[in-house]
Motif scaffolding. Structure first.
Motif: not given
Length: 238
Positions: A27-41, A54-59
């Motif tokens: 995954f790229v930076v924008k996807e990593e940011k989305a994951l971190l934001i989701a985790q913090q929520s 993220v999985l749909q984009g990376c597979i």
């Protein structure tokens, strides 16, 4: 003039439940940011939605992400995470003894290699379950949404609905009744006419489902006590 964009490498992984080999990219930076934001929520739905996106984009191969088992998704995410931000994860574990003011020092750092984590299939787990006479069921793994509902087996109405949706087919000797050709109402009627022992056999399919698991061992730096702990699920490794 368009800016130059880096091409990402591709890797292969095997989906645990099907054995199918698929290609993926980190995954790229924008996807990593989305994951971190989701985790913090700390919102489970947001975290699941972000994970699926993220999985749909990376597979890179065409697969139905929504049809995969929970342990498939967890395993796939860990493999992608390992290639994206590093395979080694440092986790900290506390001693289970109370050391008072020294509790902060009673932490042990354990480095885990994500590439070494496997999906564990409990002994005796099977998706073909004989029930009575020549009649039995062949199960399929519940979707991500359904998996959460059967985890604790508390709401009986929801459990029966999820179990009905998780039946792939019913067999009676040589006769086969496919779920795709049977209504959910008929499936529920079939389940409601089972004995308690027969339904418990089906329940065992869910309670023994494969899961991502890793055992860590560490020694308390304060008292020297040896610990052994089993980690399960994606939250432990993120």
């Amino acid at each position: 003039m368009a800016l130059p964009m880096q091409s990402t490498p591709t890797f292969n992984l095997k989906i645990p439940s099907t054995g199918k080999i698929v290609k993926y990219r980190p995954f790229v930076v924008k996807e990593e940011k989305a994951l971190l934001i989701a985790q913090q929520s700390e919102d489970t739905k947001i975290m699941i939605d972000s994970l699926m996106t993220v999985l749909q984009g990376c597979i890179l191969d065409k697969i139905d992400i929504n049809s995969l088992a929970m342990f498939d998704l967890e395993y796939m995410f860990l493999q992608i995470r390992g290639k994206s931000v590093g395979e080694n994860v440092d986790l900290f574990f506390m001693c289970d003894e109370d050391h008072g003011e020294l509790n902060e020092k009673a932490k042990s750092k354990v480095t885990i290699n994500l590439s070494e984590i496997e999906v564990v299939v409990p002994e005796g787990h099977t998706n073909k379950i004989p029930l009575f006479g020549d009649v039995g069921v062949v199960m399929k793994y519940p979707s991500l949404e359904d998996a959460g509902q059967v985890q604790d087996f508390e709401n009986i109405d929801e459990i029966f609905e999820v179990v009905a949706r998780s039946i792939s087919m019913i067999y009676d000797g040589e006769k086969v009744y496919h779920a795709t050709e049977t209504s959910e109402e008929e499936m529920l009627e079939f389940l409601n006419n089972l004995t308690t022992d027969q339904f418990l056999k089906i329940q065992t399919f869910f309670t023994t489902m494969p899961k991502m698991q890793h055992t860590v061992e560490y020694t308390c730096p304060v008292c020297g006590k040896h610990h052994k702990q089993s980690l399960e699920g994606i939250a432990n490794f993120f």
